[in-house]
Motif scaffolding. Structure first.
Motif, PDB file in Angstrom:
ATOM      1  N   SER A 126      75.582  61.849  19.022  1.00 28.17           N
ATOM      2  CA  SER A 126      76.893  62.221  18.498  1.00 28.17           C
ATOM      3  C   SER A 126      77.391  61.239  17.432  1.00 28.17           C
ATOM      4  N   THR A 127      76.844  60.032  17.404  1.00 25.11           N
ATOM      5  CA  THR A 127      77.235  59.079  16.359  1.00 25.11           C
ATOM      6  C   THR A 127      75.983  58.345  15.847  1.00 25.11           C
ATOM      7  N   PRO A 128      76.052  57.855  14.596  1.00 27.20           N
ATOM      8  CA  PRO A 128      74.940  57.044  14.079  1.00 27.20           C
ATOM      9  C   PRO A 128      74.660  55.841  14.986  1.00 27.20           C
ATOM     10  N   GLN A 129      75.728  55.239  15.535  1.00 30.31           N
ATOM     11  CA  GLN A 129      75.567  54.062  16.398  1.00 30.31           C
ATOM     12  C   GLN A 129      74.700  54.392  17.617  1.00 30.31           C
ATOM     13  N   GLU A 130      74.962  55.576  18.170  1.00 28.58           N
ATOM     14  CA  GLU A 130      74.196  55.993  19.347  1.00 28.58           C
ATOM     15  C   GLU A 130      72.710  56.150  18.987  1.00 28.58           C
ATOM     16  N   CYS A 131      72.467  56.764  17.826  1.00 22.27           N
ATOM     17  CA  CYS A 131      71.100  56.951  17.348  1.00 22.27           C
ATOM     18  C   CYS A 131      70.423  55.596  17.105  1.00 22.27           C
ATOM     19  N   LEU A 132      71.132  54.722  16.376  1.00 25.34           N
ATOM     20  CA  LEU A 132      70.559  53.424  15.988  1.00 25.34           C
ATOM     21  C   LEU A 132      70.301  52.497  17.168  1.00 25.34           C
ATOM     22  N   SER A 133      70.799  52.882  18.357  1.00 25.12           N
ATOM     23  CA  SER A 133      70.528  52.032  19.518  1.00 25.12           C
ATOM     24  C   SER A 133      69.614  52.726  20.534  1.00 25.12           C
ATOM     25  N   SER A 134      69.094  53.906  20.188  1.00 23.90           N
ATOM     26  CA  SER A 134      68.212  54.568  21.147  1.00 23.90           C
ATOM     27  C   SER A 134      66.772  54.068  20.987  1.00 23.90           C
ATOM     28  N   PRO A 135      66.084  53.829  22.112  1.00 22.74           N
ATOM     29  CA  PRO A 135      64.713  53.318  22.068  1.00 22.74           C
ATOM     30  C   PRO A 135      63.767  54.207  21.256  1.00 22.74           C
ATOM     31  N   GLU A 136      63.941  55.542  21.353  1.00 19.63           N
ATOM     32  CA  GLU A 136      63.046  56.443  20.614  1.00 19.63           C
ATOM     33  C   GLU A 136      63.250  56.306  19.106  1.00 19.63           C
ATOM     34  N   PHE A 137      64.515  56.156  18.728  1.00 16.54           N
ATOM     35  CA  PHE A 137      64.787  56.004  17.295  1.00 16.54           C
ATOM     36  C   PHE A 137      64.271  54.662  16.785  1.00 16.54           C
ATOM     37  N   LEU A 138      64.418  53.627  17.607  1.00 16.83           N
ATOM     38  CA  LEU A 138      63.897  52.315  17.205  1.00 16.83           C
ATOM     39  C   LEU A 138      62.381  52.378  17.010  1.00 16.83           C
ATOM     40  N   GLU A 139      61.721  53.218  17.822  1.00 16.75           N
ATOM     41  CA  GLU A 139      60.282  53.447  17.616  1.00 16.75           C
ATOM     42  C   GLU A 139      60.036  54.104  16.260  1.00 16.75           C
ATOM     43  N   HIS A 140      60.898  55.062  15.888  1.00 15.74           N
ATOM     44  CA  HIS A 140      60.743  55.685  14.570  1.00 15.74           C
ATOM     45  C   HIS A 140      60.893  54.647  13.461  1.00 15.74           C
ATOM     46  N   ILE A 141      61.838  53.746  13.635  1.00 17.37           N
ATOM     47  CA  ILE A 141      62.007  52.667  12.646  1.00 17.37           C
ATOM     48  C   ILE A 141      60.710  51.859  12.532  1.00 17.37           C
ATOM     49  N   ARG A 142      60.138  51.525  13.685  1.00 18.87           N
ATOM     50  CA  ARG A 142      58.873  50.766  13.654  1.00 18.87           C
ATOM     51  C   ARG A 142      57.783  51.542  12.927  1.00 18.87           C
ATOM     52  N   LYS A 143      57.737  52.868  13.170  1.00 19.06           N
ATOM     53  CA  LYS A 143      56.719  53.708  12.524  1.00 19.06           C
ATOM     54  C   LYS A 143      56.909  53.698  11.006  1.00 19.06           C
ATOM     55  N   VAL A 144      58.165  53.835  10.567  1.00 10.80           N
ATOM     56  CA  VAL A 144      58.456  53.839   9.128  1.00 10.80           C
ATOM     57  C   VAL A 144      58.014  52.514   8.503  1.00 10.80           C
ATOM     58  N   MET A 145      58.362  51.419   9.160  1.00  8.20           N
ATOM     59  CA  MET A 145      58.034  50.109   8.608  1.00  8.20           C
ATOM     60  C   MET A 145      56.510  49.912   8.550  1.00  8.20           C
ATOM     61  N   LEU A 146      55.792  50.488   9.532  1.00  2.00           N
ATOM     62  CA  LEU A 146      54.324  50.383   9.517  1.00  2.00           C
ATOM     63  C   LEU A 146      53.719  51.160   8.351  1.00  2.00           C
ATOM     64  N   VAL A 147      54.315  52.319   8.028  1.00  2.00           N
ATOM     65  CA  VAL A 147      53.802  53.098   6.900  1.00  2.00           C
ATOM     66  C   VAL A 147      54.018  52.325   5.591  1.00  2.00           C
ATOM     67  N   ILE A 148      55.210  51.744   5.444  1.00  2.00           N
ATOM     68  CA  ILE A 148      55.469  50.950   4.224  1.00  2.00           C
ATOM     69  C   ILE A 148      54.515  49.751   4.180  1.00  2.00           C
ATOM     70  N   ASP A 149      54.319  49.134   5.328  1.00  2.00           N
ATOM     71  CA  ASP A 149      53.404  48.001   5.407  1.00  2.00           C
ATOM     72  C   ASP A 149      51.992  48.400   4.975  1.00  2.00           C
ATOM     73  N   ALA A 150      51.564  49.588   5.410  1.00  2.00           N
ATOM     74  CA  ALA A 150      50.234  50.072   5.030  1.00  2.00           C
ATOM     75  C   ALA A 150      50.162  50.287   3.520  1.00  2.00           C
ATOM     76  N   ALA A 151      51.241  50.817   2.929  1.00  2.00           N
ATOM     77  CA  ALA A 151      51.266  51.038   1.480  1.00  2.00           C
ATOM     78  C   ALA A 151      51.182  49.701   0.738  1.00  2.00           C
ATOM     79  N   VAL A 152      51.892  48.690   1.259  1.00  2.00           N
ATOM     80  CA  VAL A 152      51.865  47.369   0.619  1.00  2.00           C
ATOM     81  C   VAL A 152      50.465  46.750   0.745  1.00  2.00           C
ATOM     82  N   THR A 153      49.835  46.972   1.900  1.00  2.00           N
ATOM     83  CA  THR A 153      48.476  46.447   2.110  1.00  2.00           C
ATOM     84  C   THR A 153      47.473  47.124   1.175  1.00  2.00           C
ATOM     85  N   HIS A 154      47.730  48.420   0.888  1.00  2.00           N
ATOM     86  CA  HIS A 154      46.770  49.187   0.095  1.00  2.00           C
ATOM     87  C   HIS A 154      47.251  49.485  -1.325  1.00  2.00           C
TER      88      HIS A 154
END
Ligand code: HEM
Length: 148
Positions: free
Chosen positions: A48-76
């Motif tokens: 119901s709020t961005p705050q709720e989303c930004l503190s959910s474990p599943e969403f934090l996993e999505h953040i990790r996934k996004v950062m890994l994709v960017i990391d892969a692009a930087v590596t390659h």
């Protein structure tokens, strides 16, 4: 190249605290486009709020996934084509969850915002342009996965 050097240097600081930086990126994204919030649903439950989303474990996993994709692009940076199939498929998955290609430009603005917050004045025009080019290559490849 000089661009690749700038990207690698600036990514180093971000990748030291990926979750923290990812929260800045997605916090900004929801400020710019609150309409993206309903696309993130886990177990059919809407936030119901961005705050709720930004503190959910599943969403934090999505953040990790996004950062890994960017990391892969930087590596390659020198051989981005080896990520082509992965990124095209990733685009397909995002179309399937209801993301519009246009929304990736808001993500790009949020990425630049996060980088600027992280680096301050060191994030100059040259670094910004290098990131803009890399990000647009990634998005162009992902959008190859959109079927019209
Ligand atoms: C998966 C939404 C941007 C990388 C997902 C999922 C959703 C989603 C709903 C499935 C649930 C989950 O895994 O958490 C969005 C939205 C975005 C966005 C609304 C912005 C408008 C991005 C970006 C990247 C990315 C920019 C990386 C460059 C991923 C990855 C997965 C994923 C790696 C997992 C795919 C898999 O399961 O194989 N995204 N996403 N996302 N997203 Fe995003």
């Amino acid at each position: 190249s000089a661009d690749q050097q700038l990207i690698r240097e600036s990514w180093q600081k971000v990748s030291a605290s990926p979750l923290e930086q990812g929260l800045v990126l997605f916090g900004r994204l929801f400020d710019l486009d609150p309409g993206l919030l309903p696309l993130f649903q886990y177990n059919c439950k809407r936030f119901s709020t961005p705050q709720e989303c930004l503190s959910s474990p599943e969403f934090l996993e999505h953040i990790r996934k996004v950062m890994l994709v960017i990391d892969a692009a930087v590596t390659h940076l020198e051989d981005l084509h080896c990520l082509e199939e992965y990124l095209t498929n990733l685009g397909k998955k995002h179309q399937a969850v209801g993301v519009k290609v246009e929304s990736f430009s808001t993500v790009g603005d949020s990425l630049l915002y996060m980088l600027e917050k992280c680096h301050g004045p060191a994030f100059n025009l040259n670094v910004r342009e290098a990131w803009t080019k890399l990000y647009s290559t990634v998005v162009k490849t992902m959008s190859g996965g959109w079927e019209v």
